[in-house]
Scaffold this motif. Structure first.
Motif, PDB file in Angstrom:
ATOM      1  N   VAL A 162      -3.531   8.850   5.783  1.00  7.76           N
ATOM      2  CA  VAL A 162      -3.927   9.096   3.872  1.00  7.76           C
ATOM      3  C   VAL A 162      -2.910   7.897   4.204  1.00  7.76           C
ATOM      4  O   VAL A 162      -3.466   7.361   2.871  1.00  7.76           O
ATOM      5  N   HIS A 163      -2.188   7.833   5.081  1.00 10.26           N
ATOM      6  CA  HIS A 163      -0.903   6.849   4.199  1.00 10.26           C
ATOM      7  C   HIS A 163      -1.841   5.422   3.702  1.00 10.26           C
ATOM      8  O   HIS A 163      -1.591   4.693   2.739  1.00 10.26           O
ATOM      9  N   LEU A 164      -2.245   4.746   5.339  1.00  8.36           N
ATOM     10  CA  LEU A 164      -2.747   3.694   5.135  1.00  8.36           C
ATOM     11  C   LEU A 164      -3.826   3.663   3.908  1.00  8.36           C
ATOM     12  O   LEU A 164      -4.261   2.303   3.339  1.00  8.36           O
ATOM     13  N   ARG A 165      -4.739   4.464   4.020  1.00 12.25           N
ATOM     14  CA  ARG A 165      -6.358   4.525   3.567  1.00 12.25           C
ATOM     15  C   ARG A 165      -4.897   4.229   1.433  1.00 12.25           C
ATOM     16  O   ARG A 165      -5.700   3.267   0.563  1.00 12.25           O
ATOM     17  N   GLU A 211      -5.600   0.112   0.079  1.00 11.12           N
ATOM     18  CA  GLU A 211      -6.539   0.361  -0.314  1.00 11.12           C
ATOM     19  C   GLU A 211      -6.837   1.228  -2.008  1.00 11.12           C
ATOM     20  O   GLU A 211      -7.661   0.697  -3.477  1.00 11.12           O
ATOM     21  N   VAL A 212      -6.077   1.949  -2.085  1.00  9.70           N
ATOM     22  CA  VAL A 212      -6.008   3.166  -3.023  1.00  9.70           C
ATOM     23  C   VAL A 212      -5.547   2.518  -4.527  1.00  9.70           C
ATOM     24  O   VAL A 212      -5.488   2.899  -5.477  1.00  9.70           O
ATOM     25  N   SER A 213      -4.374   2.430  -4.121  1.00 10.85           N
ATOM     26  CA  SER A 213      -3.228   2.909  -5.067  1.00 10.85           C
ATOM     27  C   SER A 213      -2.392   1.004  -5.073  1.00 10.85           C
ATOM     28  O   SER A 213      -1.736   1.094  -3.954  1.00 10.85           O
ATOM     29  N   ASP A 214      -2.708   0.015  -6.119  1.00 13.21           N
ATOM     30  CA  ASP A 214      -1.666  -0.831  -6.483  1.00 13.21           C
ATOM     31  C   ASP A 214      -0.172  -0.170  -6.821  1.00 13.21           C
ATOM     32  O   ASP A 214       0.782  -1.137  -5.974  1.00 13.21           O
ATOM     33  N   TYR A 215      -0.060   1.524  -7.456  1.00 13.55           N
ATOM     34  CA  TYR A 215       1.233   1.563  -7.597  1.00 13.55           C
ATOM     35  C   TYR A 215       1.956   1.677  -5.998  1.00 13.55           C
ATOM     36  O   TYR A 215       2.937   1.216  -6.097  1.00 13.55           O
ATOM     37  N   THR A 216       1.251   2.666  -5.731  1.00  9.46           N
ATOM     38  CA  THR A 216       1.950   2.795  -4.029  1.00  9.46           C
ATOM     39  C   THR A 216       2.010   1.596  -2.999  1.00  9.46           C
ATOM     40  O   THR A 216       3.289   1.260  -2.266  1.00  9.46           O
ATOM     41  N   ALA A 228       2.193  -2.496   7.454  1.00  8.28           N
ATOM     42  CA  ALA A 228       0.673  -2.755   6.985  1.00  8.28           C
ATOM     43  C   ALA A 228       0.925  -3.910   5.247  1.00  8.28           C
ATOM     44  O   ALA A 228      -0.397  -4.706   5.588  1.00  8.28           O
ATOM     45  N   ALA A 229       1.434  -3.330   4.382  1.00  6.84           N
ATOM     46  CA  ALA A 229       0.912  -3.685   3.262  1.00  6.84           C
ATOM     47  C   ALA A 229       1.300  -4.821   3.158  1.00  6.84           C
ATOM     48  O   ALA A 229       1.265  -5.850   1.824  1.00  6.84           O
ATOM     49  N   ASP A 256     -11.091   0.434   8.069  1.00  3.19           N
ATOM     50  CA  ASP A 256     -11.610   1.456   8.999  1.00  3.19           C
ATOM     51  C   ASP A 256     -10.951   1.218  10.397  1.00  3.19           C
ATOM     52  O   ASP A 256     -10.507   2.070  10.966  1.00  3.19           O
ATOM     53  N   GLU A 257     -10.416   0.082  10.895  1.00  2.00           N
ATOM     54  CA  GLU A 257     -10.245  -0.277  12.113  1.00  2.00           C
ATOM     55  C   GLU A 257      -8.714  -0.516  12.053  1.00  2.00           C
ATOM     56  O   GLU A 257      -7.842  -0.266  13.241  1.00  2.00           O
ATOM     57  N   VAL A 258      -8.186  -0.946  10.919  1.00  2.00           N
ATOM     58  CA  VAL A 258      -6.300  -0.661  10.667  1.00  2.00           C
ATOM     59  C   VAL A 258      -6.052   0.871  11.032  1.00  2.00           C
ATOM     60  O   VAL A 258      -5.247   1.310  12.152  1.00  2.00           O
ATOM     61  N   VAL A 259      -6.808   1.786  10.320  1.00  5.41           N
ATOM     62  CA  VAL A 259      -6.118   3.315  10.896  1.00  5.41           C
ATOM     63  C   VAL A 259      -6.809   3.407  12.091  1.00  5.41           C
ATOM     64  O   VAL A 259      -6.259   4.527  12.529  1.00  5.41           O
ATOM     65  N   ALA A 260      -7.902   3.595  12.195  1.00  8.97           N
ATOM     66  CA  ALA A 260      -8.138   3.911  14.109  1.00  8.97           C
ATOM     67  C   ALA A 260      -7.019   3.588  15.141  1.00  8.97           C
ATOM     68  O   ALA A 260      -6.926   4.241  15.960  1.00  8.97           O
ATOM     69  N   THR A 261      -6.757   2.170  14.689  1.00 13.72           N
ATOM     70  CA  THR A 261      -5.790   1.398  15.937  1.00 13.72           C
ATOM     71  C   THR A 261      -4.105   2.283  15.679  1.00 13.72           C
ATOM     72  O   THR A 261      -3.838   2.278  16.449  1.00 13.72           O
TER      73      THR A 261
END
Length: 214
Positions: A108-111, A115-120, A182-183, A194-199
């Motif tokens: 959840v954090h990485l996505r 990917e989801v939020s410019d705010y975050t 990661a940002a 997906d690769e970032v999350v899995a790693t």
């Protein structure tokens, strides 16, 4: 003279309010994009207005200063991620192990960050640049978000899913620090999300779990 019906009048007020909300959101969305790429020092209201397709003076109708606008973006970034993680944890099976709950939080954090939020993204990248006076709400949200992670890590430790030689506070802060970083380095050229999350999940699971339980 024809009197306007109360219903028609109320609809017009509602439409006006709705337009105001949409414009305010447009400004915030634009500010989040600009702040996430140009940083606190480089964010100008003229850039925000251009991104929102508005004249710069129009921003002052909704926000009385540049700092007020940035403060709202910074708070929203953390608050939105906290709510998303809470919702995700509420929706999963109660049979999921404590370590798997941590893996879900990593996902959840990485996505959300990438990917989801410019705010975050803006909140994470600018946390160390924003003056303390306009970070009060953001800091409170960060504490609440951190508390969710504290409970997740503590539950995994209580269940014997984390090595006993680790300091739980340090381990948690190292995990969150790595996820936030990661940002700064990730782009689609470096691999899919997906690769970032899995790693990240593999590295964190193996780093935290007792030997033989990775």
């Amino acid at each position: 003279m024809t009197l306007e019906s109360p219903t028609r009048k109320s609809l017009r007020v509602s439409d006006k309010e709705s337009k105001s909300v949409r414009t305010r959101t447009r400004i915030l969305d634009a500010a989040a994009r600009v702040l996430s790429t140009k940083g606190y020092a480089g964010t100008r209201l003229s850039d925000v207005a251009k991104a929102a397709d508005l004249r710069a003076p129009a921003i002052y109708y909704y926000f009385d200063s540049r700092e007020t606008l940035i403060e709202e973006v910074m708070w929203s970034g953390v608050a939105d991620m906290r709510h998303r993680l809470e919702d995700a944890l509420d929706e999963i099976s109660p049979d999921l192990t404590s370590m798997d709950r941590i893996m879900l939080a990593v996902d959840v954090h990485l996505r959300h960050e990438l990917e989801v939020s410019d705010y975050t993204t803006a909140s994470i990248r600018n946390a160390g640049q924003i003056p303390e006076r306009i970070r009060t709400r953001q800091i409170e949200e960060e504490k609440q978000y951190g508390e969710i992670w504290r409970r997740l890590v503590q539950a995994a430790a209580d269940d014997g899913e984390i090595r006993t030689d680790l300091d739980l506070f340090i381990a948690r802060m190292m995990v969150l620090g790595a996820l936030n970083w990661a940002a700064e380095w990730w782009t689609p050229r470096r691999g899919s999300i997906d690769e970032v999350v899995a790693t990240a999940q593999a590295a964190i699971r193996q780093g935290l779990a007792p030997r033989g339980r990775e």
